[in-house]
Design an enzyme around this catalytic site. Structure first.
Site, PDB file in Angstrom:
ATOM      1  N   HIS A 169       0.833  -1.221   0.000  1.00  0.00           N
ATOM      2  CA  HIS A 169       0.000   0.000   0.000  1.00  0.00           C
ATOM      3  C   HIS A 169       0.861   1.262   0.000  1.00  0.00           C
ATOM      4  CE1 HIS A 169      -3.206  -2.817   1.137  1.00  0.00           C
ATOM      5  NE2 HIS A 169      -2.335  -3.284   2.013  1.00  0.00           N
ATOM      6  N   SER A 305      14.197  20.076 -16.749  1.00  0.00           N
ATOM      7  CA  SER A 305      13.088  20.984 -16.996  1.00  0.00           C
ATOM      8  C   SER A 305      13.586  22.154 -17.830  1.00  0.00           C
ATOM      9  CB  SER A 305      12.541  21.481 -15.658  1.00  0.00           C
ATOM     10  OG  SER A 305      11.837  22.685 -15.850  1.00  0.00           O
TER      11      SER A 305
END
Ligand code: ARG
Length: 514
Positions: A169, A305
């Site tokens: 999880h 970026s």
């Protein structure tokens, strides 16, 4: 003949080699506004070389069976060689590559060139071409799964004792090792390889001679064309017990099935999609690990970026993750196209094929990139070790220890759960023991053993069950993984050699006529 006259509807019909396109298509069907919609010529570049091989095998068989004269066969085969040299771009106009190549052959040979299309149809022809080309592509896909498995085995070997947090999880669960993580993907990709090999076995059967769907009155030899094109059913054929020497031609028996079935495409795309799904999980793991700073991708597999100069992003793996979406879309598209198609050939099948090319290309590339990214990534062992102990990840080990001392596991679980509310050290567990068991921890277990169980490395070492993360369990898994990979490499090499051998043997046959 000019390209224009091939489809301007002005060509005289039949009889004249100079009007080959008119001969093949006949004037009624040579033009019209839907011409480009109908045409698969551009996409068929993919099967240009395969079609020439299929043509060659067919012509060799026709002459061997006494259906075409040797000198005519020689002229056709010579023309096919010339068509190959000129390349796909030089083909005359045509509804598809089959028609265009036939036109080009008739252009060169004259009317007699029209004998090439005796005892066949474009329907069995295209099915043979797709299978022929797809074998090569699936072999390339299998090769990348092997390379990826080898990368993972290397990572596992190098990090047998590199402790890392294991999650369920996405919450810290139990400490494990980088080796154990890597081997979990190697095992999954091993099954992906197996699925692709299985699909390969069924691609590797010859539909040629099925004709339009209903067979032919000519006394053809379907096994011979299968043999000449290397369609021997392997590796599925091997599983049926025949060795490489005994391998024999395998034909798709029923001619209607041969010319119109595409389940081999669906099966291949499904196997590729399953592999892409495995890759997407692997990619997501590494993306998350990069986010946590425990793994650092090589610059070769990163991007930056355009505005934020400090950024190093795992773009390659994000694209790998996305390929699973495209592949699943192809399974859906192909299934939907094939669903409810009546027997026998329908033109819908033309659009079925492109799903296979797109998927095999994208998934092969994704697999290759994933292998490279994994092989060149740096694991930050210090951060991993620290994170491995976070979130009381050794709790289960402490519960196991209490259970080994004789407490029912459920009670042991309760003690540790109670401790977890207050902390993750010895004192917290001691307090919980007092509360839940009404006694000191010492009554049940050696405090040193509790302390050891709280250490992530000891915790990992204790989980030495088969398939577990303890270094000796991992050593066994590594051995199994390596042996499986070597065996699959051998199969892959045999299949590749079989294709090369068939190609060389066909060339030799052709040389006897040209
Ligand atoms: N281009 C066609 C395809 O890809 C070839 C077969 C055409 N056959 C026909 N009967 N129209 O399926």
């Amino acid at each position: 003949m000019t390209e224009e006259s091939a489809h301007d509807g002005k060509s005289a019909d039949g009889g004249d080699g100079a009007d080959a396109a008119g001969v093949v298509r006949r004037d009624r069907f040579s033009g019209g506004p839907a011409r480009s919609f109908l045409s698969s010529l551009e996409a068929d570049e993919r099967i240009f070389a395969a079609d020439l091989e299929v043509d060659r095998a067919h012509v060799v068989m026709l002459v061997e069976c006494g259906i075409v004269e040797a000198d005519v066969a020689g002229e056709i085969l010579t023309a096919l060689d010339a068509v190959e040299v000129d390349g796909h771009d030089a083909l005359p106009d045509g509804e598809d590559v089959h028609e265009a190549i036939e036109t080009a052959v008739i252009d060169r040979v004259g009317e007699e060139g029209g004998k090439m299309h005796t005892a066949r149809s474009r329907n069995d022809e295209v099915a043979a071409c797709i299978r022929y080309r797809l074998r090569e592509d699936v072999l390339a896909a299998i090769e990348t799964t092997l390379a990826l498995r080898e990368s993972l085995l290397e990572v596992a070997d190098a990090h047998r004792e590199t402790i890392m947090p294991g999650y369920t999880h996405l919450q810290p669960a139990q400490p494990t090792t980088v080796a154990h993580w890597a081997l979990s993907y190697e095992g999954a990709i091993r099954r992906d390889t197996a699925r692709l090999l299985e699909a390969y076995g069924r691609i590797n059967e010859s539909p040629l001679g099925g004709a339009a769907f209903a067979g032919t009155p000519f006394e053809i030899d379907r096994e011979r064309t299968a043999e000449l094109l290397g369609f021997d059913g392997s590796p599925a054929n091997d599983a049926r017990g025949s060795s490489a020497e005994q391998r024999s031609a395998v034909v798709v028996e029923n001619s209607m099935d041969a010319s119109s079935s595409r389940d081999f495409l669906l099966e291949t795309v499904q196997a590729l999609s399953t592999h892409a799904t495995t890759l997407s999980g692997l990619a997501e793991d590494v993306i998350v690990f990069a986010n946590r700073g425990v793994v650092s991708l090589s610059d070769d597999y990163s991007s930056t970026s355009s505005i934020m100069p400090q950024k190093k992003n795992p773009d390659t793996l994000e694209l790998v993750r996305a390929v699973a979406g495209d592949a699943a879309g192809s399974v859906q598209g192909l299934t939907t196209t094939l669903k409810g198609l009546p027997r026998a050939y329908n033109r819908d099948l033309q659009r079925a094929t492109t799903h296979a090319w797109e998927t095999v290309d994208a998934v092969t590339e994704a697999s290759e990139v994933a292998a490279g990214a994994v092989a060149t990534a740096d694991w930050n062992e210090e951060t991993l070790a620290v994170e491995a102990g976070e979130g009381f990840s050794t709790a289960t080990g402490v519960a196991d220890l209490l259970a080994m001392a004789g407490l029912p596991f459920r009670t042991a679980h309760e003690v540790v759960a109670n401790a977890a509310e207050n902390g993750s050290d010895y004192d917290a567990i001691e307090a919980a023991a007092q509360e839940v068991l009404g006694d000191s921890l010492e009554t049940f277990v050696d405090p040193d053993e509790v302390a050891a169980a709280l250490d992530p490395a000891t915790s990992v070492a204790s989980r030495d069950s088969r398939g577990g993360p303890a270094p000796e369990s991992v050593a066994d898994q590594l051995e199994v993984g390596r042996a499986a990979c070597e065996a699959d490499r051998e199969t892959h090499a045999e299949l590749a050699t079989a294709l090369e051998d068939a190609q060389a043997a066909l060339r030799e046959e052709v040389n006897g006529y040209v």
